[in-house]
Structure formats: structure tokens, C-alpha cells
Scaffold this motif. Structure first.
Motif, PDB file in Angstrom:
ATOM      1  N   GLY A  67       0.764  -1.415  -0.102  1.00 50.02           N
ATOM      2  CA  GLY A  67      -0.069  -0.154   0.134  1.00 50.02           C
ATOM      3  C   GLY A  67       0.708   1.152   0.185  1.00 50.02           C
ATOM      4  O   GLY A  67       0.197   2.544  -0.661  1.00 50.02           O
ATOM      5  N   VAL A  68       2.103   1.394   0.927  1.00 44.94           N
ATOM      6  CA  VAL A  68       3.029   2.155   0.808  1.00 44.94           C
ATOM      7  C   VAL A  68       3.290   2.251  -0.250  1.00 44.94           C
ATOM      8  O   VAL A  68       4.142   3.469  -0.748  1.00 44.94           O
ATOM      9  CB  VAL A  68       4.033   1.694   1.909  1.00 44.94           C
ATOM     10  N   LYS A  69       3.690   1.603  -1.169  1.00 41.34           N
ATOM     11  CA  LYS A  69       3.939   2.058  -2.533  1.00 41.34           C
ATOM     12  C   LYS A  69       3.425   2.262  -3.292  1.00 41.34           C
ATOM     13  O   LYS A  69       4.230   2.553  -4.291  1.00 41.34           O
ATOM     14  CB  LYS A  69       4.723   0.262  -2.674  1.00 41.34           C
ATOM     15  N   ARG A  70       2.066   1.516  -3.164  1.00 39.57           N
ATOM     16  CA  ARG A  70       1.312   2.411  -4.370  1.00 39.57           C
ATOM     17  C   ARG A  70       1.260   3.923  -4.036  1.00 39.57           C
ATOM     18  O   ARG A  70       0.744   4.346  -4.897  1.00 39.57           O
ATOM     19  CB  ARG A  70       0.087   1.522  -4.692  1.00 39.57           C
ATOM     20  N   PHE A  71       0.880   4.154  -2.809  1.00 41.88           N
ATOM     21  CA  PHE A  71       0.933   5.297  -2.680  1.00 41.88           C
ATOM     22  C   PHE A  71       2.339   6.828  -3.001  1.00 41.88           C
ATOM     23  O   PHE A  71       1.815   7.812  -3.640  1.00 41.88           O
ATOM     24  CB  PHE A  71       0.580   5.693  -1.065  1.00 41.88           C
ATOM     25  N   ARG A  72       2.698   5.819  -2.819  1.00 44.41           N
ATOM     26  CA  ARG A  72       4.253   7.162  -3.038  1.00 44.41           C
ATOM     27  C   ARG A  72       4.176   6.728  -4.142  1.00 44.41           C
ATOM     28  O   ARG A  72       4.597   8.047  -5.057  1.00 44.41           O
ATOM     29  CB  ARG A  72       5.684   5.942  -3.108  1.00 44.41           C
ATOM     30  N   GLU A  73       3.976   5.677  -4.952  1.00 38.94           N
ATOM     31  CA  GLU A  73       4.188   6.278  -6.643  1.00 38.94           C
ATOM     32  C   GLU A  73       2.919   7.313  -7.446  1.00 38.94           C
ATOM     33  O   GLU A  73       3.313   8.128  -7.972  1.00 38.94           O
ATOM     34  CB  GLU A  73       3.453   5.294  -7.858  1.00 38.94           C
ATOM     35  N   PHE A  74       1.289   7.388  -6.437  1.00 39.82           N
ATOM     36  CA  PHE A  74       0.714   8.062  -6.949  1.00 39.82           C
ATOM     37  C   PHE A  74       0.906   9.405  -6.041  1.00 39.82           C
ATOM     38  O   PHE A  74       0.907  10.590  -6.897  1.00 39.82           O
ATOM     39  CB  PHE A  74      -0.459   7.872  -5.607  1.00 39.82           C
ATOM     40  N   LEU A  75       1.754   9.929  -5.471  1.00 39.30           N
ATOM     41  CA  LEU A  75       1.957  11.616  -4.483  1.00 39.30           C
ATOM     42  C   LEU A  75       3.029  12.032  -5.728  1.00 39.30           C
ATOM     43  O   LEU A  75       3.516  12.883  -5.556  1.00 39.30           O
ATOM     44  CB  LEU A  75       2.801  11.178  -3.173  1.00 39.30           C
ATOM     45  N   LYS A  76       4.194  10.404  -5.667  1.00 41.87           N
ATOM     46  CA  LYS A  76       5.286  11.122  -6.919  1.00 41.87           C
ATOM     47  C   LYS A  76       4.552  11.802  -8.125  1.00 41.87           C
ATOM     48  O   LYS A  76       5.098  12.635  -8.808  1.00 41.87           O
ATOM     49  CB  LYS A  76       5.839   9.979  -7.380  1.00 41.87           C
ATOM     50  N   LYS A  77       3.373  11.041  -8.493  1.00 40.22           N
ATOM     51  CA  LYS A  77       2.632  11.790  -9.627  1.00 40.22           C
ATOM     52  C   LYS A  77       2.187  13.198  -9.616  1.00 40.22           C
ATOM     53  O   LYS A  77       2.114  14.237  -9.829  1.00 40.22           O
ATOM     54  CB  LYS A  77       1.112  11.148 -10.258  1.00 40.22           C
ATOM     55  N   GLU A  78       1.791  13.567  -8.482  1.00 44.83           N
ATOM     56  CA  GLU A  78       1.078  14.446  -7.929  1.00 44.83           C
ATOM     57  C   GLU A  78       3.008  15.685  -7.171  1.00 44.83           C
ATOM     58  O   GLU A  78       1.772  16.644  -6.317  1.00 44.83           O
ATOM     59  CB  GLU A  78       0.372  14.282  -6.483  1.00 44.83           C
ATOM     60  N   PHE A  79       3.882  15.535  -7.179  1.00 42.79           N
ATOM     61  CA  PHE A  79       4.613  16.037  -6.906  1.00 42.79           C
ATOM     62  C   PHE A  79       4.815  16.639  -5.518  1.00 42.79           C
ATOM     63  O   PHE A  79       4.444  17.478  -4.830  1.00 42.79           O
ATOM     64  CB  PHE A  79       4.717  17.922  -7.051  1.00 42.79           C
ATOM     65  N   SER A  80       4.477  15.463  -4.151  1.00 39.76           N
ATOM     66  CA  SER A  80       4.090  15.209  -2.921  1.00 39.76           C
ATOM     67  C   SER A  80       4.432  14.045  -2.037  1.00 39.76           C
ATOM     68  O   SER A  80       4.034  13.864  -1.040  1.00 39.76           O
ATOM     69  CB  SER A  80       2.768  15.471  -2.504  1.00 39.76           C
ATOM     70  N   GLU A  81       4.681  12.872  -3.077  1.00 36.80           N
ATOM     71  CA  GLU A  81       5.997  12.101  -2.044  1.00 36.80           C
ATOM     72  C   GLU A  81       6.712  12.695  -1.102  1.00 36.80           C
ATOM     73  O   GLU A  81       6.839  11.725   0.190  1.00 36.80           O
ATOM     74  CB  GLU A  81       6.859  11.873  -3.434  1.00 36.80           C
ATOM     75  N   GLU A  82       6.876  13.908  -1.224  1.00 37.22           N
ATOM     76  CA  GLU A  82       8.318  14.061   0.455  1.00 37.22           C
ATOM     77  C   GLU A  82       7.146  14.255   1.805  1.00 37.22           C
ATOM     78  O   GLU A  82       8.035  13.322   2.155  1.00 37.22           O
ATOM     79  CB  GLU A  82       8.925  15.624   0.321  1.00 37.22           C
ATOM     80  N   ASN A  83       6.058  13.979   1.734  1.00 35.41           N
ATOM     81  CA  ASN A  83       5.486  13.917   2.699  1.00 35.41           C
ATOM     82  C   ASN A  83       5.256  12.962   2.927  1.00 35.41           C
ATOM     83  O   ASN A  83       5.463  12.258   4.105  1.00 35.41           O
ATOM     84  CB  ASN A  83       3.266  14.261   2.038  1.00 35.41           C
ATOM     85  N   VAL A  84       4.942  11.315   2.533  1.00 34.33           N
ATOM     86  CA  VAL A  84       4.733  10.337   3.033  1.00 34.33           C
ATOM     87  C   VAL A  84       5.967   9.915   3.010  1.00 34.33           C
ATOM     88  O   VAL A  84       6.134   9.186   4.378  1.00 34.33           O
ATOM     89  CB  VAL A  84       3.920   8.910   2.068  1.00 34.33           C
ATOM     90  N   LEU A  85       7.601  10.325   2.737  1.00 33.45           N
ATOM     91  CA  LEU A  85       8.712   9.773   2.942  1.00 33.45           C
ATOM     92  C   LEU A  85       8.772  10.973   4.444  1.00 33.45           C
ATOM     93  O   LEU A  85       9.319   9.820   5.080  1.00 33.45           O
ATOM     94  CB  LEU A  85       9.431  10.252   2.224  1.00 33.45           C
ATOM     95  N   PHE A  86       8.229  11.771   4.518  1.00 31.10           N
ATOM     96  CA  PHE A  86       8.503  12.425   5.934  1.00 31.10           C
ATOM     97  C   PHE A  86       7.994  11.387   6.442  1.00 31.10           C
ATOM     98  O   PHE A  86       8.176  11.599   8.176  1.00 31.10           O
ATOM     99  CB  PHE A  86       8.159  13.797   6.211  1.00 31.10           C
TER     100      PHE A  86
END
Length: 197
Positions: A67-86
Motif C-alpha cells: 500500500g505504501v509503495k502504491r501510495f508513493r507512486e501516486f504522490l510522486k505523480k502529484e509532486f508530494s512524495e516528500e509527505n509520505v517519506l517524512f
């Protein structure tokens, strides 16, 4: 030795269980070093109806490495992957017991996500009051308020969009196809027909 590696993989909070050591525990939280696996084997170890679990709450989604992996893929497209990484970095930080390690990780989190020159800066209230002095005396919950802000930002913003995204819906469809058919190959053929139309 094998058991130790397995335990290490299971306790990893970065969301990727296929690697021997967690990239988030590397000297710097360099977001370039956090690679997604190619996803080719993801369906083989998929628990039935994981998408239903992901859709029930953001907490459930973040507890599932896939789930984290898929959510990260999605956030990457939205240019907000840093949120889940933080958020993941803070989770990892809270589990740190060693004082010296805690200091190092606190500094990494600050430099990567919170300082004015951060490479993957997150947008949180109160970060302007943060300075490097607080990093000298770290404690497990020192980033909790900021982590909660980011969690709520994801929960009430990007998470709801993720549940409506093609990425999530395709995954859900594939899961339903796999469940209906005991013959995995037939399901794969049906899935490819759906995506090619």
C-alpha cells in the motif's frame, strides 16, 4: 543469519520489504536512494482484498508495504512524495533507542525535510521555530506534531484522491480478477484485455 535478515526486513518502516537493509536508515534520507521495486512479483504475495483494507483507512494503507509503495507512486505523480517519506522517516525515528543514532536521524530528518534548504521540504506550521539546537537533545516524539500535521494533510487531501485514482482502481480491478479466477493466467489475460481497451 537468514532469520536476522528476515527480522530486519519485517521491521523496516520504509514500505519496501524486498531489500536487505532499510534505505531510510542510510546516513542521509536521500529520496533518490529510495527505489521502488518493479512490482512484478507484487501479486504473488498479495493478500486477498488488500485494496479494501487500504480504502478503509489511511492508517491501514500505511501499515501495508504494498500500500505504501502504491501510495508513493501516486504522490510522486502529484509532486508530494516528500509527505509520505517524512511520515515514514518519523515512524522510523520513533523506534530508535540509541541516543547517538537518534541525534543522527533527527539531523537527517531536519536537513532533508524541515530546514529552509531542505531537498524535500514538507510544508508544516511551526517549522520556522525549529532550529538545529533542538537536535542536540532529541527525544522520540520531537517530530510528533509535525508528523501529525503531515498525516492529516495526506488524509484529507491526497489520500481521498488516491482512492479515486486510476492507479488504485486498476490495482483493485486486477485483485478482483485474480480472486474470481483460480487460473491466474486467465485472470492475467482478462486484465490485459481490460487495460488494452
Amino acid at each position: 543469519e537468514g532469520l536476522r535478515a528476515l527480522t530486519r526486513a519485517q521491521s523496516c518502516s520504509c514500505g519496501l520489504t524486498q531489500h536487505p537493509s532499510c534505505p531510510l536508515s542510510s546516513p542521509v534520507y536521500n529520496t533518490e536512494n529510495i527505489h521502488d521495486s518493479d512490482g512484478s512479483s507484487s501479486s504473488s504475495h498479495q493478500t486477498p482484498k488488500s485494496t479494501a483494507k487500504w480504502a478503509s483507512s489511511l492508517e491501514n494503507l500505511l501499515e501495508d508495504p504494498e500500500g505504501v509503495k502504491r501510495f508513493r507512486e501516486f504522490l510522486k505523480k502529484e509532486f508530494s512524495e516528500e509527505n509520505v517519506l517524512f511520515w515514514l522517516a518519523c515512524e522510523d525515528f520513533k523506534k530508535t533507542q540509541d541516543k547517538k543514532q537518534m541525534q543522527e536521524k533527527a539531523k537527517e530528518i531536519y536537513v532533508t525535510f524541515l530546514s529552509s534548504k531542505a531537498s524535500s521540504q514538507v510544508n508544516v506550521e511551526g517549522q520556522s521555530r525549529l532550529n538545529e539546537k533542538i537536535l542536540e537533545e532529541p527525544h522520540p516524539l520531537m517530530f510528533q506534531k509535525l508528523q501529525d500535521q503531515i498525516f492529516n494533510l495526506m488524509k484529507y487531501d491526497s489520500y481521498s484522491r488516491f482512492l479515486k485514482s486510476d492507479l488504485f482502481l486498476k490495482h483493485k480491478r486486477t485483485e478482483e480478477e485474480d480472486e474470481e479466477s483460480p487460473d491466474a493466467q486467465t485472470a492475467a489475460k482478462r486484465a490485459s484485455r481490460i487495460y488494452n481497451t
